[in-house]
Design a protein around this motif. Structure first.
Motif, PDB file in Angstrom:
ATOM      1  N   GLU A   8     -25.634 -23.649  35.722  1.00 45.03           N
ATOM      2  CA  GLU A   8     -26.072 -24.710  36.441  1.00 45.03           C
ATOM      3  C   GLU A   8     -26.122 -24.341  37.871  1.00 45.03           C
ATOM      4  O   GLU A   8     -27.176 -24.334  38.646  1.00 45.03           O
ATOM      5  N   ALA A  31     -28.664 -21.433  38.712  1.00 42.22           N
ATOM      6  CA  ALA A  31     -29.686 -22.043  38.878  1.00 42.22           C
ATOM      7  C   ALA A  31     -30.027 -22.778  39.901  1.00 42.22           C
ATOM      8  O   ALA A  31     -31.145 -22.587  40.782  1.00 42.22           O
ATOM      9  N   ALA A  32     -29.323 -23.425  40.553  1.00 42.66           N
ATOM     10  CA  ALA A  32     -29.314 -24.188  41.745  1.00 42.66           C
ATOM     11  C   ALA A  32     -29.583 -23.368  43.013  1.00 42.66           C
ATOM     12  O   ALA A  32     -30.166 -23.454  43.985  1.00 42.66           O
ATOM     13  N   GLN A  33     -28.482 -22.245  42.836  1.00 47.13           N
ATOM     14  CA  GLN A  33     -28.497 -21.125  43.873  1.00 47.13           C
ATOM     15  C   GLN A  33     -29.969 -20.469  44.093  1.00 47.13           C
ATOM     16  O   GLN A  33     -30.411 -20.414  44.947  1.00 47.13           O
ATOM     17  N   GLU A  34     -30.445 -20.132  42.918  1.00 51.76           N
ATOM     18  CA  GLU A  34     -32.087 -19.475  42.815  1.00 51.76           C
ATOM     19  C   GLU A  34     -33.001 -20.498  43.445  1.00 51.76           C
ATOM     20  O   GLU A  34     -33.816 -19.895  43.975  1.00 51.76           O
ATOM     21  N   GLU A  35     -32.830 -21.647  43.024  1.00 51.57           N
ATOM     22  CA  GLU A  35     -33.904 -22.668  43.487  1.00 51.57           C
ATOM     23  C   GLU A  35     -33.697 -22.527  45.010  1.00 51.57           C
ATOM     24  O   GLU A  35     -34.852 -22.692  45.688  1.00 51.57           O
ATOM     25  N   GLU A  36     -32.597 -22.740  45.683  1.00 53.53           N
ATOM     26  CA  GLU A  36     -32.265 -22.747  47.174  1.00 53.53           C
ATOM     27  C   GLU A  36     -33.016 -21.235  47.643  1.00 53.53           C
ATOM     28  O   GLU A  36     -33.626 -21.461  48.726  1.00 53.53           O
ATOM     29  N   GLU A  37     -32.865 -19.994  47.018  1.00 53.09           N
ATOM     30  CA  GLU A  37     -33.334 -19.027  47.535  1.00 53.09           C
ATOM     31  C   GLU A  37     -34.845 -18.739  47.481  1.00 53.09           C
ATOM     32  O   GLU A  37     -35.394 -18.105  48.118  1.00 53.09           O
ATOM     33  N   GLY A  38     -35.373 -19.581  46.562  1.00 55.79           N
ATOM     34  CA  GLY A  38     -36.793 -19.403  46.255  1.00 55.79           C
ATOM     35  C   GLY A  38     -37.159 -18.354  45.401  1.00 55.79           C
ATOM     36  O   GLY A  38     -36.155 -17.895  44.640  1.00 55.79           O
ATOM     37  N   HIS A  39     -38.325 -18.062  45.337  1.00 54.83           N
ATOM     38  CA  HIS A  39     -38.842 -17.128  44.381  1.00 54.83           C
ATOM     39  C   HIS A  39     -38.591 -15.878  44.979  1.00 54.83           C
ATOM     40  O   HIS A  39     -39.344 -14.846  44.202  1.00 54.83           O
TER      41      HIS A  39
END
Length: 129
Positions: free
Chosen positions: A101, A104-112
């Protein structure tokens, strides 16, 4: 009985049970069939043989009871070990899911764009009127 003691030490025995009876501890009784059945009077019609047979059957049942108690104690200890293993596995899975989790949250912050590419920024404009 060693397994009974181990169950008690692991906290699996309720305090109200107390120790097993003498018969289940494998401690032979003081009296024997010969002492019990000896009497000065003559015994009619094979009563002595019947009583000896009953005594032997009771002794056989006691042996089976002792075996069953040992098996139950072993099973209780195995169940406790499995419970501890299951608890450890569940805790590991919870840790892994919380790490996933966080990822996933870190990836969302970094964007695509991913971690190596900085997220696009809008240019700063100064307007002068």
């Amino acid at each position: 009985m060693e397994l009974w003691r181990q169950l008690g030490q692991s906290g699996l025995l309720p305090s109200e049970l107390g120790p097993p009876t003498w018969a289940l501890r494998g401690v032979p009784r003081v009296d024997s069939p010969g002492q019990t059945l000896m009497s000065p009077a003559t015994e009619p019609g094979g009563a002595r043989e019947s009583l000896l047979w009953i005594w032997e059957e009771l002794e056989n049942m006691r042996r089976v009871d002792v075996q069953l108690l040992g098996q139950l104690c072993s099973l209780g200890l195995e169940m406790e070990a499995l419970r501890e293993e299951l608890t450890a596995t569940v805790e590991e899975e919870e840790e892994e899911s919380s790490e996933e989790e966080e990822d996933a949250a870190q990836e969302e912050e970094e964007g695509h764009w991913g971690p190596s590419c900085p997220a696009p920024r809008l240019p700063d404009f100064e307007m002068t009127i």
